[in-house]
Design a protein around this motif. Structure first.
Motif, PDB file in Angstrom:
ATOM      1  N   TRP A 329       0.818  -1.206   0.000  1.00 35.38           N
ATOM      2  CA  TRP A 329       0.000   0.000   0.000  1.00 35.38           C
ATOM      3  C   TRP A 329       0.854   1.259   0.000  1.00 35.38           C
ATOM      4  CZ3 TRP A 329      -4.556  -0.745  -1.624  1.00 35.38           C
ATOM      5  CH2 TRP A 329      -5.453  -1.680  -1.096  1.00 35.38           C
ATOM      6  N   ASN A 330       2.046   1.163   0.594  1.00 36.74           N
ATOM      7  CA  ASN A 330       2.879   2.358   0.757  1.00 36.74           C
ATOM      8  C   ASN A 330       4.343   1.983   0.860  1.00 36.74           C
ATOM      9  OD1 ASN A 330       1.853   3.021   4.264  1.00 36.74           O
ATOM     10  ND2 ASN A 330       2.734   1.201   3.338  1.00 36.74           N
ATOM     11  N   ASN A 331       5.200   2.992   0.645  1.00 39.75           N
ATOM     12  CA  ASN A 331       6.641   2.834   0.827  1.00 39.75           C
ATOM     13  C   ASN A 331       7.238   4.218   1.088  1.00 39.75           C
ATOM     14  OD1 ASN A 331       6.961   4.140  -1.705  1.00 39.75           O
ATOM     15  ND2 ASN A 331       6.996   2.195  -2.808  1.00 39.75           N
ATOM     16  N   HIS A 332       8.544   4.340   0.951  1.00 39.37           N
ATOM     17  CA  HIS A 332       9.227   5.597   1.252  1.00 39.37           C
ATOM     18  C   HIS A 332       8.927   6.705   0.247  1.00 39.37           C
ATOM     19  CE1 HIS A 332      11.569   3.571  -1.782  1.00 39.37           C
ATOM     20  NE2 HIS A 332      12.228   4.692  -2.033  1.00 39.37           N
ATOM     21  N   ASP A 333       8.298   6.381  -0.866  1.00 43.23           N
ATOM     22  CA  ASP A 333       7.994   7.363  -1.908  1.00 43.23           C
ATOM     23  C   ASP A 333       6.518   7.737  -1.964  1.00 43.23           C
ATOM     24  OD1 ASP A 333      10.542   7.772  -2.948  1.00 43.23           O
ATOM     25  OD2 ASP A 333      10.399   6.106  -4.362  1.00 43.23           O
ATOM     26  N   THR A 334       5.737   7.275  -1.018  1.00 46.78           N
ATOM     27  CA  THR A 334       4.287   7.461  -1.096  1.00 46.78           C
ATOM     28  C   THR A 334       3.732   7.952   0.232  1.00 46.78           C
ATOM     29  OG1 THR A 334       3.702   5.235  -0.327  1.00 46.78           O
ATOM     30  CG2 THR A 334       4.194   5.482  -2.682  1.00 46.78           C
ATOM     31  N   PRO A 335       2.516   8.474   0.220  1.00 46.68           N
ATOM     32  CA  PRO A 335       1.856   8.795   1.494  1.00 46.68           C
ATOM     33  C   PRO A 335       1.591   7.531   2.308  1.00 46.68           C
ATOM     34  CG  PRO A 335       0.748   9.848  -0.368  1.00 46.68           C
ATOM     35  CD  PRO A 335       1.703   8.850  -0.945  1.00 46.68           C
ATOM     36  N   ARG A 336       1.254   7.723   3.572  1.00 49.59           N
ATOM     37  CA  ARG A 336       0.924   6.613   4.454  1.00 49.59           C
ATOM     38  C   ARG A 336      -0.387   5.938   4.026  1.00 49.59           C
ATOM     39  NH1 ARG A 336       4.597   4.326   7.954  1.00 49.59           N
ATOM     40  NH2 ARG A 336       6.106   5.905   8.560  1.00 49.59           N
TER      41      ARG A 336
END
Length: 558
Positions: A329-336
């Protein structure tokens, strides 16, 4: 597929660590390797199998470590190579595998290879990069960089331009050069001989550019799905060579970051008999909330559930028994995740975070947990531009507000609060103490103010926390082969509130039902399940059987 054919990474759950924001142990405001070592038992308790580290190599940090100046040295911010060796040994002692971030589409402009290439046109290192004469007074082509501006930077010393599809300090490597490729392979082999268990490969489908570097659309970058810099004509040749010369010599896992791909493309990158990658990260589901008015990722929209289900179904069905999905769902490049796909309001944060976890982890593929996701950590909701650190964020503000004046400050700040990469980079929230227990000094980026309520100590003390729900989901994956092996069938594809799917394997059938709204909904199939099925998992303490409460998730054995 049966149980005997499963690879170790197909049963695994991966935990992504952003070292800069995980744990500071030397009081400089920056997370470090010793901080990761200090929490290995926590990660083992959660139940994960693999740790993925974002870059910890030597770097001037123009793009938070994705601009590498030495592939075989540890950045002093994080510690030393001795610290890394201790981390690897300590992880392996606990049965945890560790994979590194491999960034080989580009280096830093402070890498010795690039320094040599710009000092002398005749050095062999000149052809490690893309150097071109300009087109009159302009760049060699019309490509734009991902972080804004032209993808070409003029160099006065040699009177030519170099290609950088990201920051000006991240010159692209020339994979057409076999000498450069061999240098990369030697570096990879060095890390694998050291004992690392694989690689996450940054923008790996960009390593083959179009012959001649022709003009293209105004935004010829991978995140927009353009073909000028992604899925180039020799990319599979390069990856097969990498696999043959390096990866096939070790029992490792590989996952490639591949923007702008379809399931059909991924069958070439990660098909069972392709001998390239084990799996890839695709981003179709992360583009569903993009701006509809030409501002790309800078948007405050929510992804429509029907479209989200359609995309996930395409990947589950399209790769089944032919390739392997990565689930995130998420990673260091995306929102939470809980802020983007769920509901981070206090009344709904916990149940929606559990719902999202249930929906994702019971799909077929390898799940990736981004640090803090297991707590239901939320976006930072920064209100001042000075709070941001990310180069992409700052450049976008400059471009859209100051330079082109397409958005007002208030509008852009709302878009940054919803879409900036810094949302996922705030420090890990360990406890209620100063700076959430991350550091005893001011961190490199501000701590989310809600750390008093959302933190590891509070989660471990609450049997009904998001953390324990993740632990239960991980245990189900390890214990029940149907989660790894089962077929996937999407139900109610046009339902705008409920995500429902079926998993089947041998004589077993599971039904996963998730309400993606804050409303109470009722579906006829729910009443039918009451007497005929066993409720395996839910994010509510009781069961109303025929109703789904806000963000409720249920898993039935039918």
């Amino acid at each position: 597929m049966d149980t005997e054919q499963i690879k170790w990474w197909q049963r695994a759950v991966v935990y992504q660590i952003y070292p800069r924001s995980f744990q500071d142990t030397n009081d400089d405001g920056i997370g470090d390797i010793q901080g990761i070592i200090a929490h290995l038992d926590y990660l083992k308790q959660l139940g994960v199998d693999v740790l993925w580290l974002n870059p910890i190599y030597q770097s001037p940090n123009d793009d938070n470590g994705y601009d590498i100046s030495d592939y075989q040295k540890i950045a002093s911010d994080f510690g030393s190579m001795a610290d890394f060796d201790a981390l690897l040994a300590a992880a392996h002692q606990r049965g945890l595998k560790l994979i590194m971030d491999l960034v080989v589409n580009h280096t830093s402009d402070e890498h010795p290879w690039f320094k040599a290439s710009r000092q002398d046109k005749l050095t062999p290192y000149r052809n490690f990069y893309f150097w071109r004469a300009g087109n009159g007074d302009s760049a060699p082509n019309n490509w734009d960089a991902a972080f804004g501006g032209s993808a070409w930077q003029y160099d006065e010393q040699t009177n030519e331009y170099y290609l950088h599809t990201f920051s000006t300090k991240q010159p692209d490597l020339n994979w057409e050069n076999p000498e450069m490729r061999q240098a990369i392979y030697r570096m990879m082999t060095w890390w694998l001989n050291k004992g690392v268990d694989g690689f996450r490969m940054d923008v790996i489908n960009q390593i083959s550019k179009r012959p001649g570097l022709p003009d293209g659309p105004l935004k010829p970058h991978s995140q927009f799905g353009d073909s000028q810099v992604t899925n180039g004509p020799r990319v599979h040749e390069f990856l097969k060579e990498m696999h043959q010369q390096v990866l096939a010599q070790f029992e490792v896992m590989t996952v490639g970051e591949t923007h702008g791909v379809t399931p059909a493309d991924v069958l070439k990158y990660a098909g069972k008999d392709r001998q390239e990658l084990d799996m890839v990260f695709e981003f179709q589901h992360l583009r569903l909330d993009n701006s509809q008015h030409g501002f790309g990722k800078w948007s405050t929209r929510k992804a429509p559930l029907v479209a989200l289900k359609r995309v996930i179904n395409e990947w589950q069905v399209g790769l089944h028994d032919q390739a392997w999905n990565s689930l995130f769902w998420n990673n260091h490049d995306t929102p939470r995740a809980v802020s983007r796909f769920g509901d981070d309001r206090p009344a709904y944060r916990v149940c929606s975070a559990k719902m999202l976890a249930t929906c994702l982890h019971l799909l077929q593929g390898t799940p990736y947990i981004y640090q803090g996701e297991e707590l239901g950590m939320t976006d930072a909701h920064f209100t001042e531009l000075a709070s941001y650190r990310d180069i992409e964020t700052l450049n976008a503000y400059q471009d859209l507000v100051n330079d082109r004046q397409l958005l007002t400050k208030a509008d852009m700040m709302a878009r940054l609060a919803a879409s900036s990469r810094d949302n996922s980079r705030t420090p890990m929230q360990w406890n209620q103490q100063l700076n959430a227990g991350f550091s005893s000094v001011t961190p490199w980026i501000a701590v989310n103010p809600n750390y008093h309520e959302i933190n590891v100590a509070a989660a471990l003390a609450d049997p009904d926390s998001v953390w324990y729900h993740y632990q239960r989901l991980i245990a189900l994956r390890h214990q029940e082969p149907i989660v790894t092996l089962g077929d996937f069938e999407l139900l109610l594809p046009t339902d705008t509130a409920v995500f429902m799917y079926r998993r089947c394997w041998q004589d077993q059938t599971w039904l996963v039902v998730c309400n993606f709204t804050a409303q109470r909904v009722q579906r006829p199939i729910m009443a039918e399940l009451k007497d005929s099925s066993e409720l395996l998992l839910s994010n509510y303490a009781d069961d109303l059987a025929d109703k789904l409460r806000p963000y409720e998730a249920k898993v039935y054995r039918c």
